[in-house]
Design an enzyme around this catalytic site. Structure first.
Site, PDB file in Angstrom:
ATOM      1  N   LYS A 110       0.834  -1.206   0.000  1.00 54.41           N
ATOM      2  CA  LYS A 110       0.000   0.000   0.000  1.00 54.41           C
ATOM      3  C   LYS A 110       0.871   1.258   0.000  1.00 54.41           C
ATOM      4  O   LYS A 110       0.653   2.166  -0.788  1.00 54.41           O
ATOM      5  CB  LYS A 110      -0.908   0.046   1.244  1.00 54.41           C
ATOM      6  CG  LYS A 110      -1.806  -1.152   1.426  1.00 54.41           C
ATOM      7  CD  LYS A 110      -2.679  -0.997   2.665  1.00 54.41           C
ATOM      8  CE  LYS A 110      -1.930  -0.993   3.982  1.00 54.41           C
ATOM      9  NZ  LYS A 110      -1.239  -2.267   4.293  1.00 54.41           N
ATOM     10  N   ARG A 126      -9.363   1.667   8.676  1.00 54.95           N
ATOM     11  CA  ARG A 126      -9.044   0.308   9.092  1.00 54.95           C
ATOM     12  C   ARG A 126     -10.174  -0.330   9.874  1.00 54.95           C
ATOM     13  O   ARG A 126     -10.060  -1.481  10.280  1.00 54.95           O
ATOM     14  CB  ARG A 126      -7.816   0.349  10.000  1.00 54.95           C
ATOM     15  CG  ARG A 126      -6.526   0.117   9.265  1.00 54.95           C
ATOM     16  CD  ARG A 126      -5.442   0.261  10.308  1.00 54.95           C
ATOM     17  NE  ARG A 126      -4.363  -0.623  10.050  1.00 54.95           N
ATOM     18  CZ  ARG A 126      -3.249  -0.262   9.422  1.00 54.95           C
ATOM     19  NH1 ARG A 126      -3.132   0.938   8.936  1.00 54.95           N
ATOM     20  NH2 ARG A 126      -2.265  -1.120   9.272  1.00 54.95           N
ATOM     21  N   ARG A 131      11.820  -6.315   5.247  1.00 56.77           N
ATOM     22  CA  ARG A 131      11.720  -4.859   5.049  1.00 56.77           C
ATOM     23  C   ARG A 131      12.698  -4.102   5.946  1.00 56.77           C
ATOM     24  O   ARG A 131      12.842  -4.389   7.121  1.00 56.77           O
ATOM     25  CB  ARG A 131      10.298  -4.384   5.356  1.00 56.77           C
ATOM     26  CG  ARG A 131      10.212  -2.856   5.384  1.00 56.77           C
ATOM     27  CD  ARG A 131       8.821  -2.318   5.347  1.00 56.77           C
ATOM     28  NE  ARG A 131       7.989  -2.818   6.416  1.00 56.77           N
ATOM     29  CZ  ARG A 131       6.685  -2.581   6.495  1.00 56.77           C
ATOM     30  NH1 ARG A 131       6.081  -1.877   5.564  1.00 56.77           N
ATOM     31  NH2 ARG A 131       5.991  -3.064   7.496  1.00 56.77           N
ATOM     32  N   ARG A 149      11.601  -2.358  11.151  1.00 56.19           N
ATOM     33  CA  ARG A 149      10.537  -1.657  11.871  1.00 56.19           C
ATOM     34  C   ARG A 149      10.222  -2.443  13.140  1.00 56.19           C
ATOM     35  O   ARG A 149      10.222  -3.665  13.112  1.00 56.19           O
ATOM     36  CB  ARG A 149       9.284  -1.572  10.973  1.00 56.19           C
ATOM     37  CG  ARG A 149       8.768  -0.166  10.821  1.00 56.19           C
ATOM     38  CD  ARG A 149       7.752  -0.062   9.727  1.00 56.19           C
ATOM     39  NE  ARG A 149       6.448  -0.610  10.102  1.00 56.19           N
ATOM     40  CZ  ARG A 149       5.345  -0.465   9.366  1.00 56.19           C
ATOM     41  NH1 ARG A 149       5.408   0.202   8.221  1.00 56.19           N
ATOM     42  NH2 ARG A 149       4.205  -0.978   9.752  1.00 56.19           N
ATOM     43  N   ARG A 197      -0.625  -8.626  13.611  1.00 63.31           N
ATOM     44  CA  ARG A 197      -1.162  -7.611  12.683  1.00 63.31           C
ATOM     45  C   ARG A 197      -2.040  -8.275  11.618  1.00 63.31           C
ATOM     46  O   ARG A 197      -3.073  -7.733  11.230  1.00 63.31           O
ATOM     47  CB  ARG A 197      -0.015  -6.849  12.022  1.00 63.31           C
ATOM     48  CG  ARG A 197       0.655  -5.851  12.969  1.00 63.31           C
ATOM     49  CD  ARG A 197       2.025  -5.437  12.502  1.00 63.31           C
ATOM     50  NE  ARG A 197       2.027  -4.735  11.238  1.00 63.31           N
ATOM     51  CZ  ARG A 197       3.101  -4.618  10.459  1.00 63.31           C
ATOM     52  NH1 ARG A 197       4.259  -5.173  10.814  1.00 63.31           N
ATOM     53  NH2 ARG A 197       3.021  -3.959   9.329  1.00 63.31           N
TER      54      ARG A 197
HETATM   55  P1  AP5 Z   1       4.881  -1.544   1.903  1.00 65.75           P
HETATM   56  O1  AP5 Z   1       4.607  -0.718   0.696  1.00 65.75           O
HETATM   57  O2  AP5 Z   1       5.554  -0.905   3.051  1.00 65.75           O
HETATM   58  O3  AP5 Z   1       3.544  -2.298   2.347  1.00 65.75           O
HETATM   59  P2  AP5 Z   1       2.306  -1.793   3.192  1.00 65.75           P
HETATM   60  O4  AP5 Z   1       1.104  -2.453   2.639  1.00 65.75           O
HETATM   61  O5  AP5 Z   1       2.306  -0.287   3.249  1.00 65.75           O
HETATM   62  O6  AP5 Z   1       2.657  -2.449   4.572  1.00 65.75           O
HETATM   63  P3  AP5 Z   1       2.726  -1.873   6.044  1.00 65.75           P
HETATM   64  O7  AP5 Z   1       3.355  -2.922   6.884  1.00 65.75           O
HETATM   65  O8  AP5 Z   1       3.357  -0.514   6.087  1.00 65.75           O
HETATM   66  O9  AP5 Z   1       1.207  -1.728   6.347  1.00 65.75           O
HETATM   67  P4  AP5 Z   1       0.526  -1.732   7.674  1.00 65.75           P
HETATM   68  O10 AP5 Z   1      -0.844  -1.437   7.236  1.00 65.75           O
HETATM   69  O11 AP5 Z   1       0.665  -2.899   8.542  1.00 65.75           O
HETATM   70  O12 AP5 Z   1       1.327  -0.606   8.509  1.00 65.75           O
HETATM   71  P5  AP5 Z   1       1.029   0.925   8.806  1.00 65.75           P
HETATM   72  O13 AP5 Z   1       2.301   1.634   8.790  1.00 65.75           O
HETATM   73  O14 AP5 Z   1      -0.097   1.431   7.984  1.00 65.75           O
HETATM   74  O15 AP5 Z   1       5.716  -2.827   1.419  1.00 65.75           O
HETATM   75  C1  AP5 Z   1       6.145  -3.811   2.352  1.00 65.75           C
HETATM   76  C2  AP5 Z   1       7.496  -4.378   1.881  1.00 65.75           C
HETATM   77  O16 AP5 Z   1       7.313  -5.054   0.637  1.00 65.75           O
HETATM   78  C3  AP5 Z   1       8.552  -3.302   1.623  1.00 65.75           C
HETATM   79  O17 AP5 Z   1       9.807  -3.799   1.971  1.00 65.75           O
HETATM   80  C4  AP5 Z   1       8.455  -3.053   0.122  1.00 65.75           C
HETATM   81  O18 AP5 Z   1       9.665  -2.591  -0.402  1.00 65.75           O
HETATM   82  C5  AP5 Z   1       8.075  -4.455  -0.399  1.00 65.75           C
HETATM   83  N1  AP5 Z   1       7.228  -4.416  -1.588  1.00 65.75           N
HETATM   84  C6  AP5 Z   1       6.244  -3.534  -1.892  1.00 65.75           C
HETATM   85  N2  AP5 Z   1       5.660  -3.828  -3.053  1.00 65.75           N
HETATM   86  C7  AP5 Z   1       6.268  -4.967  -3.500  1.00 65.75           C
HETATM   87  C8  AP5 Z   1       6.104  -5.798  -4.667  1.00 65.75           C
HETATM   88  N3  AP5 Z   1       5.157  -5.519  -5.597  1.00 65.75           N
HETATM   89  N4  AP5 Z   1       6.899  -6.890  -4.804  1.00 65.75           N
HETATM   90  C9  AP5 Z   1       7.839  -7.184  -3.850  1.00 65.75           C
HETATM   91  N5  AP5 Z   1       8.053  -6.447  -2.732  1.00 65.75           N
HETATM   92  C10 AP5 Z   1       7.259  -5.358  -2.560  1.00 65.75           C
HETATM   93  O19 AP5 Z   1       0.462   0.850  10.302  1.00 65.75           O
HETATM   94  C11 AP5 Z   1       1.285   0.476  11.376  1.00 65.75           C
HETATM   95  C12 AP5 Z   1       0.491   0.494  12.671  1.00 65.75           C
HETATM   96  O20 AP5 Z   1      -0.011   1.816  12.916  1.00 65.75           O
HETATM   97  C13 AP5 Z   1      -0.749  -0.395  12.700  1.00 65.75           C
HETATM   98  O21 AP5 Z   1      -0.438  -1.735  13.021  1.00 65.75           O
HETATM   99  C14 AP5 Z   1      -1.585   0.301  13.795  1.00 65.75           C
HETATM  100  O22 AP5 Z   1      -1.095   0.000  15.056  1.00 65.75           O
HETATM  101  C15 AP5 Z   1      -1.312   1.778  13.525  1.00 65.75           C
HETATM  102  N6  AP5 Z   1      -2.285   2.353  12.591  1.00 65.75           N
HETATM  103  C16 AP5 Z   1      -2.008   2.895  11.350  1.00 65.75           C
HETATM  104  N7  AP5 Z   1      -3.140   3.334  10.775  1.00 65.75           N
HETATM  105  C17 AP5 Z   1      -4.144   3.086  11.660  1.00 65.75           C
HETATM  106  C18 AP5 Z   1      -5.557   3.286  11.622  1.00 65.75           C
HETATM  107  N8  AP5 Z   1      -6.164   3.858  10.554  1.00 65.75           N
HETATM  108  N9  AP5 Z   1      -6.283   2.890  12.689  1.00 65.75           N
HETATM  109  C19 AP5 Z   1      -5.702   2.326  13.764  1.00 65.75           C
HETATM  110  N10 AP5 Z   1      -4.372   2.085  13.870  1.00 65.75           N
HETATM  111  C20 AP5 Z   1      -3.597   2.469  12.812  1.00 65.75           C
END
Ligand code: AP5
Length: 228
Positions: free
Chosen positions: A15, A90, A129, A158, A169
């Site tokens: 994402k 979410r 990552r 991370r 998660r």
């Molecule tokens: P990446 O692009 O970072 O993937 P992502 O889907 O963004 O994954 P995240 O782990 O960041 O999502 P998340 O939703 O768990 O975390 P967030 O920060 O939002 O890619 C992942 C890896 O794959 C990278 O190494 C990348 O290079 C690689 N990659 C990408 N595309 C690829 C491809 N096509 N092929 C191969 N490799 C690829 O949230 C973290 C925490 O914050 C949550 O757990 C929660 O505690 C809190 N939080 C955030 N938002 C909310 C909300 N709205 N409500 C409540 N809590 C929240």
């Protein structure tokens, strides 16, 4: 008229990677709630400490806090062109709040993209990552550089990417975030992209899907009333 895109999908689906690219290519503002929370955690305010503890356990931060953060960002002038939301909504409560805010702003359609990737691949990606310890930049897929290509600081894992927290998660995603897909699925601007392809290929398909969705978009008010 602006354009608003929500990137849905489990942890590691790509994402953030695609949101950044899409925002750059289309001149939209990227709003990543995970990045906002990680930045805020450096300030050590009581609220930020509580949020960081929840993130480190793989739990969600409370709806009230998240809706207030996103409402604040969406009401700023630089969001008028449109936004790409990464990590929000979410929960169904957050999705309902987003509809209300976007109706208030009335600046273009909402396109919802579900990025689909098999769980085994998600776990593999998150284990590998690396992000910058200073500016939070994520290394490109497969790139194992020791230092950040943007600011030169050391790349680290991370804190929520260790195996146990990743499993938590994924569980939280299944229980709490998957229902949000059902909230959106019947809308004419809901699209699914195969995220288990090379990033360039995903980006190409994403652009086609968004153009297609925009072409059939209806005012958000009608969509949220469930008539379409
Ligand atoms: P990446 O692009 O970072 O993937 P992502 O889907 O963004 O994954 P995240 O782990 O960041 O999502 P998340 O939703 O768990 O975390 P967030 O920060 O939002 O890619 C992942 C890896 O794959 C990278 O190494 C990348 O290079 C690689 N990659 C990408 N595309 C690829 C491809 N096509 N092929 C191969 N490799 C690829 O949230 C973290 C925490 O914050 C949550 O757990 C929660 O505690 C809190 N939080 C955030 N938002 C909310 C909300 N709205 N409500 C409540 N809590 C929240």
């Amino acid at each position: 008229m602006g354009l608003n895109v929500v990137m849905m999908g489990p942890p590691g689906a790509g994402k953030g990677t695609q949101a950044e690219r899409l925002a750059r290519e289309r001149g939209l503002l990227k709003i990543s709630t995970g990045d906002i929370l990680r930045d805020a955690s450096r300030d050590q305010t009581p609220a930020a400490i509580v949020a960081k503890a929840r993130m480190d356990r793989g739990e969600l931060v409370d709806d009230e806090t998240m809706i207030a953060i996103v409402r604040d960002r969406l009401m700023r002038p630089d969001a008028e062109v449109g936004v790409v939301l990464d990590g929000f909504p979410r929960t169904v409560v957050q999705a309902e709040a987003l509809d209300r805010i976007l109706e208030e702003r009335d600046n273009g359609p909402l396109v919802v993209i579900d990025v689909v990737v098999p769980e085994q691949e998600l776990v593999r990606r998150l284990a590998g990552r690396r992000i910058c310890s200073n500016c939070g930049t994520t290394a490109a897929p497969g790139d194992m550089v020791a230092n950040c290509t943007r600011c030169g600081n050391v790349m680290v894992q991370r804190t929520d990417d260790n195996q146990d927290v990743v499993l938590e998660r994924l569980k939280v995603y299944q229980h709490t975030t998957r229902p949000v897909l059902e909230y959106y699925r019947s809308r004419v601007t809901f699209r699914v992209v195969n995220g288990a392809q090379a990033p360039d290929r995903v980006a190409h398909e994403l652009n086609t899907l968004i153009d297609d969705a925009v072409a059939v978009a209806v005012p958000l008010k009608a969509a949220s009333e469930g008539s379409l």
